[in-house]
Design an enzyme around this catalytic site. Structure first.
Site, PDB file in Angstrom:
ATOM      1  N   GLY A   1       4.882  -7.470   4.620  1.00 41.56           N
ATOM      2  CA  GLY A   1       4.452  -8.462   3.627  1.00 41.56           C
ATOM      3  C   GLY A   1       5.313  -8.397   2.376  1.00 41.56           C
TER       4      GLY A   1
ATOM      5  N   THR B   1       5.081   2.266   5.937  1.00 45.12           N
ATOM      6  CA  THR B   1       3.686   1.935   6.169  1.00 45.12           C
ATOM      7  C   THR B   1       3.081   2.947   7.135  1.00 45.12           C
ATOM      8  OG1 THR B   1       2.138   0.461   7.301  1.00 45.12           O
ATOM      9  CG2 THR B   1       4.435   0.176   7.886  1.00 45.12           C
TER      10      THR B   1
ATOM     11  N   ARG C   1     -22.005  10.721  15.983  1.00 49.25           N
ATOM     12  CA  ARG C   1     -21.728  10.646  14.543  1.00 49.25           C
ATOM     13  C   ARG C   1     -20.362  10.004  14.329  1.00 49.25           C
ATOM     14  NH1 ARG C   1     -26.335  11.560  14.357  1.00 49.25           N
ATOM     15  NH2 ARG C   1     -27.472  13.191  13.238  1.00 49.25           N
TER      16      ARG C   1
ATOM     17  N   ASP D   1       0.851   2.330   9.011  1.00 52.08           N
ATOM     18  CA  ASP D   1       0.499   1.579  10.228  1.00 52.08           C
ATOM     19  C   ASP D   1       1.634   1.591  11.262  1.00 52.08           C
ATOM     20  OD1 ASP D   1      -1.731   0.822   8.695  1.00 52.08           O
ATOM     21  OD2 ASP D   1      -0.747  -1.015   8.029  1.00 52.08           O
TER      22      ASP D   1
ATOM     23  N   GLY E   1       0.827  -1.212   0.000  1.00 50.09           N
ATOM     24  CA  GLY E   1       0.000   0.000   0.000  1.00 50.09           C
ATOM     25  C   GLY E   1       0.856   1.255   0.000  1.00 50.09           C
TER      26      GLY E   1
ATOM     27  N   GLY F   1       6.324  -2.703   3.175  1.00 48.14           N
ATOM     28  CA  GLY F   1       5.966  -3.131   4.526  1.00 48.14           C
ATOM     29  C   GLY F   1       6.418  -4.559   4.758  1.00 48.14           C
TER      30      GLY F   1
HETATM   31  O1  F6P Z   1      -1.274  -1.317   5.555  1.00 56.04           O
HETATM   32  C1  F6P Z   1      -1.722  -0.082   5.158  1.00 56.04           C
HETATM   33  C2  F6P Z   1      -3.215  -0.050   5.097  1.00 56.04           C
HETATM   34  O2  F6P Z   1      -3.575   1.270   4.735  1.00 56.04           O
HETATM   35  C3  F6P Z   1      -3.945  -0.484   6.365  1.00 56.04           C
HETATM   36  O3  F6P Z   1      -3.951   0.514   7.326  1.00 56.04           O
HETATM   37  C4  F6P Z   1      -5.306  -0.830   5.801  1.00 56.04           C
HETATM   38  O4  F6P Z   1      -5.926  -1.800   6.615  1.00 56.04           O
HETATM   39  C5  F6P Z   1      -4.979  -1.397   4.451  1.00 56.04           C
HETATM   40  O5  F6P Z   1      -3.713  -0.911   4.085  1.00 56.04           O
HETATM   41  C6  F6P Z   1      -5.943  -1.044   3.358  1.00 56.04           C
HETATM   42  O6  F6P Z   1      -5.616  -1.750   2.214  1.00 56.04           O
HETATM   43  P1  F6P Z   1      -6.062  -1.393   0.752  1.00 56.04           P
HETATM   44  O7  F6P Z   1      -5.100  -0.369   0.219  1.00 56.04           O
HETATM   45  O8  F6P Z   1      -5.962  -2.683   0.012  1.00 56.04           O
HETATM   46  O9  F6P Z   1      -7.452  -0.857   0.811  1.00 56.04           O
END
Ligand code: F6P
Length: 361
Positions: free
Chosen positions: A118, A140, A279, A142, A14, A116
């Site tokens: 993976g 990342t 909300r 995350d 990502g 990242g």
């Molecule tokens: O690992 C980065 C991330 O943005 C996570 O925070 C999220 O769960 C995931 O990727 C979203 O993945 P995608 O880009 O496939 O929607």
């Protein structure tokens, strides 16, 4: 053999803020050593196609706006594992040799991969099978890659989430509401915790700490009854489970599942238990697409330079990492093996509790 030393660079997994700043730093560092640097397009996907999709990167390309931009000019992919590549007929094929052949065809002496955990796992497997030299750079939003305090993209994600809280606060106060902000972060609560503290949240829920809705309701009621405040801000990390332990996920067209929606579950429970109007805002990919803030640009620059230094020293199978305000490098294997979640004794967990923020427990 290429006339000049030639290396490759790719972004994988990502996207997040700061990838172009990393590429720029690596290009500057490589070119100033007199090397050539090829940018491979769309992660390993560019090496599967024939002709191979790549571009020769030059200093001039990066002299203007590129390092300021979100996304990655090289493109990226978070699907299509070449060890088990999904074919149109529904079967899976090992396409690793095509990638290895692509690296040989381009005569790359080393590959710098920005990814990242993976992606690093896949690329390390490819490097071992193909015998090519690999250095990785953790990225990342995350911030869940092991053996590094910071990954590229994290600080900007925290900044965007903090800004969202700044914007939710006045509307919450105007309408006497509880505002729930759901943020991405996969199985680590770093973004929620840091942004929650920075953005003045009353409740922060992260996957590493289990919660009870009674505790959350108690906190929100005490804000109204004891503090006399008419609104509350709640941050929820996407992988937080329901009280019975279920993950909230979204299934996308094609079958891929991602986390999403726990904010609505928490919001409904808060409304039910407190009577407050509630909300929910789900930030999602907004956290990734921004221009990198200065911290990410600095980390990106330091990581890009260090990765090129490693190639120059012939130190491979290493990931660059941030530790105590300096750049170090660690075996990629160790980084992949240790998922970086929020520890119970994390300084920010202590900080949040000391500020009176409810962590749900
Ligand atoms: O690992 C980065 C991330 O943005 C996570 O925070 C999220 O769960 C995931 O990727 C979203 O993945 P995608 O880009 O496939 O929607």
């Amino acid at each position: 053999m290429a006339e000049k030393k030639r290396i490759g660079i790719l972004t994988s997994g990502g996207d997040c803020a700061g990838l172009n700043a990393v590429i720029r730093a690596a290009v500057f560092a490589a070119v100033s050593r007199g090397w050539e640097i090829y940018g491979i397009e769309d992660g390993t996907a560019g090496l599967l196609d024939r002709p191979i999709r790549y571009q020769k990167l030059t200093r001039e390309m990066f002299d203007t706006t590129i390092m300021r931009l979100g996304g990655t000019i090289l493109g990226t992919t978070n699907k299509g594992n070449p060890f088990k590549f999904p074919m149109p007929d529904g079967t899976f094929k090992d396409r690793t040799q095509e990638i290895i052949d692509g690296i040989k065809e381009l005569e790359l002496e080393a590959v710098i991969a920005i990814g990242g955990d993976g992606s690093m796992d896949i690329l390390r497997g490819l490097a071992k099978r193909g015998g090519f030299n690999l250095v990785t750079i953790p990225k990342t939003m995350d911030n869940d890659v092991g053996k590094t305090e910071i990954s590229v993209g994290f600080e900007t994600a925290v900044h965007v989430a903090t800004e969202a809280l700044d914007r939710l606060q006045p509307t919450a106060a105007s309408h006497d509401r509880v505002m729930v902000l759901e943020v991405m972060g996969r199985d680590a609560g770093h973004v929620a915790l840091a942004a929650g503290i920075a953005g003045g949240a009353d409740v922060i829920l992260i996957p590493e700490i289990s919660y009870s809705t009674d505790k959350i309701a108690e906190k929100i009621m005490s804000i109204r009854e004891q503090e006399g405040r008419n609104f509350a801000l709640v941050v929820v990390s996407e992988a937080v489970k329901t009280e019975t332990g279920g993950a909230r996920q979204v299934e996308h067209y094609g079958g891929k599942k991602t986390y999403g929606g726990i904010g609505y579950y928490i919001g409904d429970l808060i409304a039910e238990k407190t009577g407050f109007e509630t909300r929910v805002t789900v930030l999602g990919h907004v956290l990734r697409g921004s221009s990198p803030i200065h911290q990410d640009r600095i980390v990106a620059a330091a990581f890009g330079v260090h990765a090129v230094d490693l190639v120059a020293q012939g130190k491979f199978d290493r990931m660059v990492a941030w530790s105590n305000r300096s750049v170090i490098d660690v075996p990629i294997e160790e980084a992949i093996a240790s998922y970086h979640a929020v520890n119970q004794d994390d300084a920010l967990v202590h900080t949040a509790r000391a500020l009176g923020i409810c962590l749900g427990d």
